[in-house]
Design an enzyme around this catalytic site. Sequence first.
Site, PDB file in Angstrom:
ATOM      1  N   THR A   1       0.858  -1.181   0.000  1.00 15.12           N
ATOM      2  CA  THR A   1       0.000   0.000   0.000  1.00 15.12           C
ATOM      3  C   THR A   1       0.897   1.235   0.000  1.00 15.12           C
ATOM      4  O   THR A   1       2.118   1.124  -0.011  1.00 15.12           O
ATOM      5  CB  THR A   1      -0.853   0.069   1.282  1.00 15.12           C
TER       6      THR A   1
ATOM      7  N   GLU B   1      13.565  -2.724  -0.889  1.00 14.70           N
ATOM      8  CA  GLU B   1      14.301  -2.382  -2.111  1.00 14.70           C
ATOM      9  C   GLU B   1      13.475  -1.498  -3.035  1.00 14.70           C
ATOM     10  O   GLU B   1      13.994  -0.585  -3.679  1.00 14.70           O
ATOM     11  CB  GLU B   1      14.713  -3.678  -2.824  1.00 14.70           C
TER      12      GLU B   1
ATOM     13  N   VAL C   1      13.050   2.691  -3.573  1.00 18.40           N
ATOM     14  CA  VAL C   1      13.818   3.557  -4.473  1.00 18.40           C
ATOM     15  C   VAL C   1      14.053   2.802  -5.780  1.00 18.40           C
ATOM     16  O   VAL C   1      14.637   1.718  -5.770  1.00 18.40           O
ATOM     17  CB  VAL C   1      15.183   3.938  -3.846  1.00 18.40           C
TER      18      VAL C   1
ATOM     19  N   GLU D   1       2.514   8.023  -7.940  1.00 22.55           N
ATOM     20  CA  GLU D   1       1.964   7.636  -6.650  1.00 22.55           C
ATOM     21  C   GLU D   1       0.448   7.789  -6.781  1.00 22.55           C
ATOM     22  O   GLU D   1      -0.020   8.543  -7.648  1.00 22.55           O
ATOM     23  CB  GLU D   1       2.468   8.595  -5.568  1.00 22.55           C
TER      24      GLU D   1
ATOM     25  N   LYS E   1      13.017   9.562  -1.301  1.00 22.29           N
ATOM     26  CA  LYS E   1      13.929   8.536  -1.811  1.00 22.29           C
ATOM     27  C   LYS E   1      15.379   8.867  -1.486  1.00 22.29           C
ATOM     28  O   LYS E   1      16.141   8.001  -1.055  1.00 22.29           O
ATOM     29  CB  LYS E   1      13.739   8.364  -3.316  1.00 22.29           C
TER      30      LYS E   1
END
Length: 815
Positions: free
Chosen positions: A556, A607, A610, A668, A683
Amino acid sequence: MQVLKFGGSSVKNAENINKVIAIVKDKIRIQKTIVVVSALGGITDLLLQCCKLASENNEAYKEKLLEAEHRHLQTVKDLIPLTQQSSILSLVKTLCNEIEDICNGIFLLRELSERTKDRVVSYGEILSSQIITAKLKASLSECEWKDSRELIITNSSFGAAAVNFTVTNQNIKDYFSASNAQLFMLPGFVASDANGNNTTLGRGGSDYTAAILAAALDAKVLEIWTDVSGMMTADPRLVSNVKIIPQISYQEAMELSHFGAKVIYPPTIQPVSTKGIPTWIKNTFAPEDEGTIIQKESALNGNSIRGISSINNISLLSLEGSGMVGIPGFSKRLFEALAVKQVNVILITQGSSEHSICVGIDAVNADIAKKAIDDTFAYEIETGKVDPIIVEKELAIVALVGDNMKSHPGISGKMFGNLGRNGVNVRAIAQGSSERNISAVISVHDVKKAINVLHEEFFETVYKEINLFIAGVGNVGSKLVAQIQQQQEYLLQHLKLKINVAGLKNSRKMLVNEQGIDLGKWKELLLNDGQPTDLGEFISTIQSKNLRNTVFADVTANDIVATTYDRLLEKGISVVACNKVACSSSYDYYKKLKKLTGEFNAQFLFETNVGASLPIISTLNDLMRSGDKIHKMQAVLSGTLNFVFNNYDGKKTFASVVKQAQEEGYTEPDPRLDLSGKDVMRKIMILAREAGEHFEMEDIINNSFMPAECMQGSVADFYQSMEQYEEHFRKLYDQAAAAGSKLKFVATYEDGEAAVGLQHIDPVHDFYHLYGKDNIVLFYTDRYPNQPLVIKGAGAGADVTASGVFADIIRSARV
Ligand code: ADP
Ligand code: ASP
Ligand code: MG
């Protein structure tokens, strides 16, 4: 001579008894045979219930008695031809009347002694053996019934009496040598004391009866016929992929049974092992299966562990105190206190500091034991030399058993490492000097998980199972599920990994199924069988299910979901997240999560925070772990912004290009997070944190290119106001084009400072040829001072993000 024993499930009803008869018929062709039987399955428990109810003055015992009587009568009717039923029917009736008389007595007196209990339960074996004898006589014409109570003589410890072997062995030899019969039938479990009182050999004791007979007569073989095809590497009710142990030594079988492998009653091994009688465990319901042979030597099968077992209902007593150090006699007094109260000690540990002694006992004795020890050490407790005894309950013992453990170092390391990685706390450890058994005391709530984890580790069974719970089955989540479904077969074959999706949750529904959700129809299942979603409950369920190798995947972008990770990690549950919220929230929370992974041996992998599935974080981690130092990172980390600036050339409006990016799944859920540069800030902050920097969001400079007005209101307002600012965007583009450059939204970290913002990138720069939604990161380090280490590739999109999450899930299981 051979001795065959058939257990309760083998003689549960007429259908099963017919299977027994077929086996016996086959066997008696070879040699003289003794058959020992248990009560019809469930009858011993039923008779005990009758006694208890009667002693409580509860009339319900009468119904239970009727039920017992009915089962026996029905078995006779189903088993024996009508013309031959009458004498056995009347015997059954007579015996049932006797039981009733005794129970009436218990009811009137409201008193139930161990002696009376033994008397009542003995009828179970007497009845079953008489019924089966009648059947054998009806079909074979020869079978001699003998009452074991006349042969097996014990002391008067009712409930689990000790055998007087001198008298018993003589009785057995005398009786069988005097008879010419070829087939004998004896009730298991029952015996009598020197005064002729009825005793029993302990629950499950029919195995023991058979072993006593076999040893006394030097039988060629003892066969224990039951409902499984042999002794298994673990209890088949706890572990699904157990294997049959083809051969096992007496010692190993003894250890396994003592530590809970119910398939054989522990004392059984002793008489047969002294005489070296080969003992088979066979399956009445699959007689052709080989079964397990128990004999002197254990076969080398390339595995140092033969089996794993467990006993529940253990209490741990700890005697501690500085006054114990170096003073002899404490343990003697401790064990004497327990022995006087007849408390059996199952496990003992003492550290070399002599500061504490720990003993594991059956939980039913815990209170008696505590009182006995506190009384014994009353003076030392009063003078502060030792502390009052500490009693811990709700514990269990898991034990690894194998004769060959001693020649294989590292077994306990593996055992405790695996338990630790699965969040199983070990309260005490014991290893006998024979090195045939390593036992660990753990919480009863962890037994199933512990046994499964150890079984997977030591028997490399068919596979290792990951129990996966997924929160978020939208764009990325549904891709993830599809990828798992597609790869299941491959993972099983090549990595011996089974991914069991045990739970799914979206913002409306949640579904948990420990056995695994059918991924072929997860959408319908979630919709139709799912409960209304409740994050708190979902997380508590994951915790309370306490399954081994549990992984929680957060697919999510939800703030609240990110706040649950600590609760999961604390339970040893690994967390895999593409949700960036946790890693980019307060430094304290990020750090806490990292710390928990070390403390509870769980993985926290992100992982995909980014560059989707690009190996950016893992590369950075590898550099750091191998001692490199990061000086500078320069990166284009927003697939969205890259897509937008690569596609925007003033022909279509900026707003419509952003819209296209959203429609193609590169943004997003709220595209303003991307456009504001906030997502890139998160990030670069995550990368800086992974590089060892203590950063918060305020520490990152954001040179935003978005007019502040566009960022207000709803997402619809945002699109509208971008249209109004088209000229602003157009100008940014034209200026760059005039300089022969491209626009890129760049994140930089250099020597403790981080910033994000739009930059003109000229054609010689590494970033110039960056197309579509690609990401790029340049790492400048001690080892890469001038020419950076470059990672470049698709950095956004549901498919690649899902595959990154998938890879983290697999990684979490394989470390
Ligand atoms: P019976 O009534 O024939 O004496 P039991 O119920 O006493 O049978 O023992 C057989 C049962 O033991 C099996 O059905 C199985 O559930 C249980 N069991 C526990 N541990 C093991 C093990 N390691 N191997 C095989 N069976 C086991
Ligand atoms: N019938 C007894 C019991 O259930 C003995 C046995 O089955 O071995 O414990
Ligand atoms: Mg048994």
